[in-house]
Design a protein around this motif. Structure first.
Motif, PDB file in Angstrom:
ATOM      1  N   ALA A 133       0.820  -1.215   0.000  1.00  0.00           N
ATOM      2  CA  ALA A 133       0.000   0.000   0.000  1.00  0.00           C
ATOM      3  C   ALA A 133       0.850   1.260   0.000  1.00  0.00           C
ATOM      4  N   MET A 134       2.112   1.125   0.415  1.00  0.00           N
ATOM      5  CA  MET A 134       3.017   2.284   0.418  1.00  0.00           C
ATOM      6  C   MET A 134       3.786   2.410  -0.887  1.00  0.00           C
ATOM      7  N   GLY A 135       3.617   1.466  -1.805  1.00  0.00           N
ATOM      8  CA  GLY A 135       4.267   1.557  -3.112  1.00  0.00           C
ATOM      9  C   GLY A 135       5.231   0.413  -3.361  1.00  0.00           C
ATOM     10  N   CYS A 136       5.562   0.237  -4.643  1.00  0.00           N
ATOM     11  CA  CYS A 136       6.425  -0.902  -5.001  1.00  0.00           C
ATOM     12  C   CYS A 136       7.848  -0.731  -4.484  1.00  0.00           C
ATOM     13  N   VAL A 137       8.323   0.481  -4.343  1.00  0.00           N
ATOM     14  CA  VAL A 137       9.661   0.673  -3.786  1.00  0.00           C
ATOM     15  C   VAL A 137       9.686   0.224  -2.330  1.00  0.00           C
ATOM     16  N   SER A 138       8.594   0.416  -1.634  1.00  0.00           N
ATOM     17  CA  SER A 138       8.480  -0.047  -0.257  1.00  0.00           C
ATOM     18  C   SER A 138       8.537  -1.573  -0.184  1.00  0.00           C
ATOM     19  N   VAL A 139       7.909  -2.244  -1.141  1.00  0.00           N
ATOM     20  CA  VAL A 139       7.943  -3.715  -1.185  1.00  0.00           C
ATOM     21  C   VAL A 139       9.372  -4.190  -1.386  1.00  0.00           C
ATOM     22  N   VAL A 140      10.068  -3.591  -2.346  1.00  0.00           N
ATOM     23  CA  VAL A 140      11.457  -3.978  -2.613  1.00  0.00           C
ATOM     24  C   VAL A 140      12.333  -3.705  -1.395  1.00  0.00           C
ATOM     25  N   THR A 141      12.130  -2.575  -0.755  1.00  0.00           N
ATOM     26  CA  THR A 141      12.901  -2.245   0.447  1.00  0.00           C
ATOM     27  C   THR A 141      12.682  -3.280   1.538  1.00  0.00           C
ATOM     28  N   ALA A 142      11.438  -3.665   1.762  1.00  0.00           N
ATOM     29  CA  ALA A 142      11.132  -4.648   2.806  1.00  0.00           C
ATOM     30  C   ALA A 142      11.802  -5.989   2.505  1.00  0.00           C
ATOM     31  N   VAL A 143      11.754  -6.420   1.249  1.00  0.00           N
ATOM     32  CA  VAL A 143      12.354  -7.710   0.879  1.00  0.00           C
ATOM     33  C   VAL A 143      13.872  -7.660   1.027  1.00  0.00           C
ATOM     34  N   VAL A 144      14.496  -6.616   0.500  1.00  0.00           N
ATOM     35  CA  VAL A 144      15.957  -6.505   0.581  1.00  0.00           C
ATOM     36  C   VAL A 144      16.409  -6.421   2.036  1.00  0.00           C
ATOM     37  N   ALA A 145      15.719  -5.609   2.831  1.00  0.00           N
ATOM     38  CA  ALA A 145      16.079  -5.489   4.251  1.00  0.00           C
ATOM     39  C   ALA A 145      15.911  -6.824   4.972  1.00  0.00           C
ATOM     40  N   SER A 146      14.859  -7.561   4.643  1.00  0.00           N
ATOM     41  CA  SER A 146      14.631  -8.872   5.264  1.00  0.00           C
ATOM     42  C   SER A 146      15.777  -9.827   4.979  1.00  0.00           C
ATOM     43  N   VAL A 180      11.547  -1.465   8.526  1.00  0.00           N
ATOM     44  CA  VAL A 180      12.441  -0.571   7.782  1.00  0.00           C
ATOM     45  C   VAL A 180      11.655   0.166   6.698  1.00  0.00           C
ATOM     46  N   ALA A 181      10.812  -0.560   5.973  1.00  0.00           N
ATOM     47  CA  ALA A 181      10.008   0.065   4.918  1.00  0.00           C
ATOM     48  C   ALA A 181       9.047   1.102   5.495  1.00  0.00           C
ATOM     49  N   VAL A 182       8.424   0.780   6.636  1.00  0.00           N
ATOM     50  CA  VAL A 182       7.511   1.733   7.267  1.00  0.00           C
ATOM     51  C   VAL A 182       8.262   2.993   7.703  1.00  0.00           C
ATOM     52  N   LEU A 183       9.432   2.809   8.303  1.00  0.00           N
ATOM     53  CA  LEU A 183      10.214   3.968   8.728  1.00  0.00           C
ATOM     54  C   LEU A 183      10.648   4.818   7.544  1.00  0.00           C
TER      55      LEU A 183
END
Length: 189
Positions: A133-146, A180-183
């Protein structure tokens, strides 16, 4: 606290005397959610505070119980739907569904070809509701950070003498990646 999340065949990796750690983890999740503004605040709070329980259980029994997800999914999904209606943005809802499907398919593929568990697949699918819901860059950030966090923990375990076949609880990394993505992206939504 009572250990009811454990099944008869589960091997406990944590002692119940450490369950006090869930409270500061939930408080940290609430604090992270408190830094964001707008529609994302309530879903982020639901995800990150509830995530403390998921982290604890996954570290304890290396499993994410369906009973937790059955409660968590409708509450988080309802929060995202309410946010979409409140904002008048169906793109927000579309992003949440796309993020959920994307992470679900990615983690399902990882489960089929690797040692990822189905609980991690379900958790990633739930996580996609929030970060999508925050955007596709947020999805990528969450996956990479994970994967960076899980890789760091895996390297640390290997250095300390763990075998390459030792199980790694991936749920905490998924939740921390979402944090991380939320922040990073929660303020601009």
């Amino acid at each position: 606290r009572t250990g009811r999340h454990r099944r008869l065949d589960d091997r406990s990796h944590l002692t119940l005397s450490g369950e006090w750690a869930v409270v500061p983890m939930a408080a940290a999740g609430g604090a992270i959610a408190g830094t964001v503004a707008g529609w994302v605040a309530l879903p982020a709070w639901v995800y990150l505070v509830g995530g403390a329980l998921v982290v604890w259980i996954d570290l304890d029994v290396r499993r994410i119980p369906d009973q937790v997800l059955k409660v968590w999914v409708p509450v988080l999904g309802g929060g995202v739907i309410a946010a979409a209606v409140g904002e008048g943005s169906w793109a927000l809802l579309g992003g949440a569904v796309a993020g959920s499907l994307s992470l679900g398919v990615l983690f399902l593929l990882l489960a089929l070809i690797g040692s990822m568990g189905l609980g991690d697949v379900k958790l990633a699918t739930v996580t996609g509701l929030l970060v999508g819901a925050m955007g596709c860059v947020s999805v990528v950030t969450a996956v990479v950070a994970s994967f960076l966090m899980a890789g760091t923990v895996a390297a640390w375990k290997l250095i300390r003498g763990a075998s390459r076949s030792q199980h790694l609880a991936f749920g905490p990394a998924i939740i921390l990646g979402a944090a991380v993505a939320v922040l990073r992206f929660g303020r601009g939504v």
